[in-house]
Write a protein that holds these residues in place. Sequence first.
Motif, short mmCIF file in Angstrom:
data_model
loop_
_atom_site.label_atom_id
_atom_site.label_comp_id
_atom_site.label_asym_id
_atom_site.label_seq_id
_atom_site.Cartn_x
_atom_site.Cartn_y
_atom_site.Cartn_z
N VAL A 397 0.83 -1.20 0.00
CA VAL A 397 0.00 0.00 0.00
C VAL A 397 0.87 1.26 0.00
CG1 VAL A 397 -1.59 1.37 1.42
CG2 VAL A 397 -2.03 -1.06 1.05
N MET A 398 1.98 1.21 0.74
CA MET A 398 2.87 2.38 0.84
C MET A 398 3.47 2.78 -0.50
SD MET A 398 3.34 3.53 4.12
CE MET A 398 5.05 4.04 4.32
N THR A 399 3.58 1.84 -1.44
CA THR A 399 4.16 2.17 -2.74
C THR A 399 3.25 3.06 -3.58
OG1 THR A 399 3.33 0.18 -3.89
CG2 THR A 399 5.44 -0.02 -2.74
N PHE A 400 2.02 3.28 -3.10
CA PHE A 400 1.09 4.19 -3.78
C PHE A 400 1.26 5.63 -3.30
CE2 PHE A 400 -0.69 0.17 -4.88
CZ PHE A 400 -1.44 0.36 -6.02
N GLY A 401 2.37 5.91 -2.62
CA GLY A 401 2.63 7.27 -2.15
C GLY A 401 1.83 7.64 -0.93
N LEU A 402 1.37 6.64 -0.16
CA LEU A 402 0.59 6.89 1.04
C LEU A 402 1.45 6.68 2.27
CD1 LEU A 402 -2.66 4.97 -0.01
CD2 LEU A 402 -2.14 7.39 -0.31
N GLY A 403 1.08 7.35 3.36
CA GLY A 403 1.80 7.17 4.61
C GLY A 403 3.13 7.88 4.70
N ASP A 404 3.45 8.69 3.71
CA ASP A 404 4.70 9.45 3.73
C ASP A 404 4.53 10.68 2.84
OD1 ASP A 404 7.24 10.15 4.40
OD2 ASP A 404 8.23 8.41 3.51
N LYS A 405 5.43 11.64 2.99
CA LYS A 405 5.36 12.83 2.16
C LYS A 405 5.69 12.48 0.71
CE LYS A 405 6.70 16.06 5.83
NZ LYS A 405 7.69 17.08 6.26
N LEU A 406 4.92 13.03 -0.22
CA LEU A 406 5.21 12.82 -1.64
C LEU A 406 6.40 13.65 -2.09
CD1 LEU A 406 1.55 12.79 -3.03
CD2 LEU A 406 3.19 10.90 -3.13
N GLY A 407 6.60 14.84 -1.48
CA GLY A 407 7.73 15.68 -1.85
C GLY A 407 7.35 16.81 -2.79
N VAL A 408 6.11 17.31 -2.70
CA VAL A 408 5.66 18.43 -3.53
C VAL A 408 6.54 19.65 -3.25
CG1 VAL A 408 3.98 19.24 -1.83
CG2 VAL A 408 3.59 19.70 -4.25
N ASP A 409 6.59 20.57 -4.22
CA ASP A 409 7.53 21.69 -4.12
C ASP A 409 6.97 22.91 -3.38
OD1 ASP A 409 5.78 21.98 -6.24
OD2 ASP A 409 7.26 22.71 -7.66
N ILE A 410 6.23 22.69 -2.30
CA ILE A 410 5.96 23.72 -1.30
C ILE A 410 5.99 23.01 0.05
CG2 ILE A 410 4.63 25.24 -2.80
CD1 ILE A 410 2.09 24.24 -1.56
N SER A 411 6.18 23.79 1.11
CA SER A 411 6.36 23.19 2.43
C SER A 411 5.03 22.87 3.08
CB SER A 411 7.16 24.15 3.32
OG SER A 411 6.46 25.38 3.47
N GLN A 412 5.10 22.34 4.29
CA GLN A 412 3.96 22.04 5.17
C GLN A 412 3.22 20.76 4.80
OE1 GLN A 412 1.82 25.86 4.94
NE2 GLN A 412 2.54 26.30 7.00
N GLU A 413 3.74 19.98 3.86
CA GLU A 413 3.06 18.74 3.49
C GLU A 413 3.11 17.74 4.65
OE1 GLU A 413 3.28 15.13 0.17
OE2 GLU A 413 4.91 16.58 0.32
N LYS A 414 1.98 17.11 4.93
CA LYS A 414 1.89 16.09 5.97
C LYS A 414 2.02 14.69 5.38
CE LYS A 414 1.20 19.15 9.16
NZ LYS A 414 2.28 19.50 10.10
N LYS A 415 2.45 13.75 6.22
CA LYS A 415 2.67 12.38 5.76
C LYS A 415 1.39 11.59 5.57
CE LYS A 415 7.22 11.61 7.87
NZ LYS A 415 7.98 10.74 8.80
N GLY A 416 0.35 11.92 6.34
CA GLY A 416 -0.77 11.01 6.40
C GLY A 416 -0.40 9.84 7.29
N LEU A 417 -1.21 8.78 7.27
CA LEU A 417 -0.94 7.64 8.16
C LEU A 417 -1.47 6.34 7.56
CD1 LEU A 417 -0.01 6.51 10.93
CD2 LEU A 417 -2.33 7.00 11.78
N ILE A 418 -0.57 5.39 7.40
CA ILE A 418 -0.93 3.99 7.19
C ILE A 418 -0.31 3.27 8.39
CG2 ILE A 418 -0.83 1.98 5.67
CD1 ILE A 418 -2.26 4.34 4.42
N PRO A 419 -1.11 2.89 9.39
CA PRO A 419 -0.56 2.41 10.66
C PRO A 419 0.34 1.19 10.48
CG PRO A 419 -2.91 2.83 10.85
CD PRO A 419 -2.58 2.92 9.40
N THR A 420 1.37 1.11 11.29
CA THR A 420 2.27 -0.05 11.30
C THR A 420 1.73 -1.09 12.29
OG1 THR A 420 3.62 0.87 13.07
CG2 THR A 420 4.25 1.43 10.80
N SER A 421 2.33 -2.29 12.23
CA SER A 421 1.99 -3.32 13.21
C SER A 421 2.37 -2.85 14.61
CB SER A 421 2.72 -4.62 12.88
OG SER A 421 2.25 -5.15 11.65
#
Length: 612
Positions: A397-421
């Motif tokens: 699921v994480m390979t779909f760019g979820l649970g982490d910052k995508l790296g867009v070219d402005i600040s303040q981007e949040k990671k979101g959450l895909i919970p770990t075990s």
Amino acid sequence: MQYLEGRRFVVLAIFLAVALTFGGRLFYIQVLDGSYKLAADRNTLQRIVQVPYRGLIYDRKGQLLVQNMPVYDLMVVPREVKQLDTARFCQLLQLPLEEVRLGLQTARAYSRVKASPLVQNLSTPELAAIQDNLIDFPGFSIKARMARSYRTENMAHALGYVGAITPAFLEKEKYAKYLPGDFLGISGLESFYEPQMMGRRGVQYRMVNVRGIEKGSFRDGEYDTLSVAGQDLHTSIDIELQKYGEMLMQNKRGSIVALDPKTGEILAMVSAPGFEPSVLTGKGMGNRYMELLQDTAKPLFNRPLMATYPPGSVFKLVNELVALQMGVVTPNTPFDCNWKLVRCTHRHEYPHNVSIAIKNSCNPYFYQVMRSAVLRGRSTNRFEDARLGYSEWRRQVMTFGLGDKLGVDISQEKKGLIPTSDFYDKAYGFHRWNFRTIYSLAIGQGEMGVTGLQMANMLAIIANRGYYYTPHFVKGIGTGGPLPQYRQRHVTAVDPQYFESIVPGMQQVVDGRGGTGNNASLLDVGISVAGKTGTVQNRHGADHATFAAFAPAEDPKIAIAVFIENAGFGGSSAAPMAALMMEKYLRGDVAPWRKRWETWLQRPAESFIRKH
């Protein structure tokens, strides 16, 4: 005697050599090299720093969005201020006495002999009102510079703003090139691309007499350096689409993100409620910023990047793709709509396959899809089996760019959450949770959180059949292209063949009879849309509405995600809004009968909630 005579000539030769060396050096210093004279003449020279023009910002069609305009700063050298008539000075500047005193105190703290700004952002009329009177106030002078001016009322969060550098910034090595009174990008594109847009300063040396009157350049400009203008930014934003989206989101809270899936270029990014970019310019900017900060609607909050919500039923697409890749289901796996497992919000036909399940957003179907992926019999311990299976499911699921910052070219981007075990271990205890604990993730609920940008990127991945480029605003810097990181292709863990299995169902959502997203259909203008509705459960009030899609389905040119807080079912509000945005971008206009939706969609969010 001859020996002594010879030593005398050697000593004389040494003295002569030393004398010639010192004489030559003095000749060079005093005649040839003017740097020492420059240092000695500092009291009669004026060093003028030329601030370069900051780079301009354009939209994807070349329309100018941000330009420079002349403004003026009132500078003060504290040591040169003599017998200041503060009452007259304050009247002249139309400033309170305490503000002037504080400004002078700050200037003295910085330096008593160097100029620093007392009043910034004077307009041309304001300058004209005080300039002729400055001769009566020694120690004060006017410094001209360029400030930002906006030719659009939209896109404030992405454009960002420029502000004066603070003493705290000046202490950092990163800002060693800046001087007090300088301006730099504080947020948005202005901040991210500061190194490219700031340019390079120039310096001019001018001869002045004791009265400070300029007498010409020093040594014909031998020591002058030219300033170099900053590079322009050519963004991917369609400003007319951006303006349209902001109009549609009036009276609501939420976001719209539209991408070109083939490149990752951001076509529009709407954060509602918003504000005009010009609010954070000119005199009084600090007061206006505080008003925005204290506004309970939080207009400064950049929702597409900072607000994280459960994605709702849109996530069912990713859940299905991961299960297909893991080999635990096929496109024709016939799971029933079993309400004993989880409630389904729609009555629909049987038997099930993935297309019917997507069209009708069947919760029990996707519950069983995720259960097949997680519970694989890897361990005889049912808790450990769930833990191992969930970890593998999450990795894909994480390979779909979820649970982490995508790296867009402005600040303040949040990671979101895909919970770990480990997240669930802390919440419930090690080996104290199983699939029944986490099943809500299968339908995009529970502890999961995504941003609007991540959701739009998720649809771009499906449109591309398994890959994406990092979403970005700037497609060209100066005469070059985007930064290198925005040219790299990112590939998911799911093979392209499996994406073909879910697109027909997504088309049925919008274009099929009885689909949950029929309000997004554009078949009447010859455009097939593939999409997915979502209704996000909200413990704090009415449910949130979402819809994500791409079009044309056969050759996608736009991927879009709409998220409206407290608007209920996604098909009622988010879907028609996405339809208008897609048609506006693809055709340049909206069909007359659908144009009537514009006023209807500007209603408050709560008016879209179905009454039971």
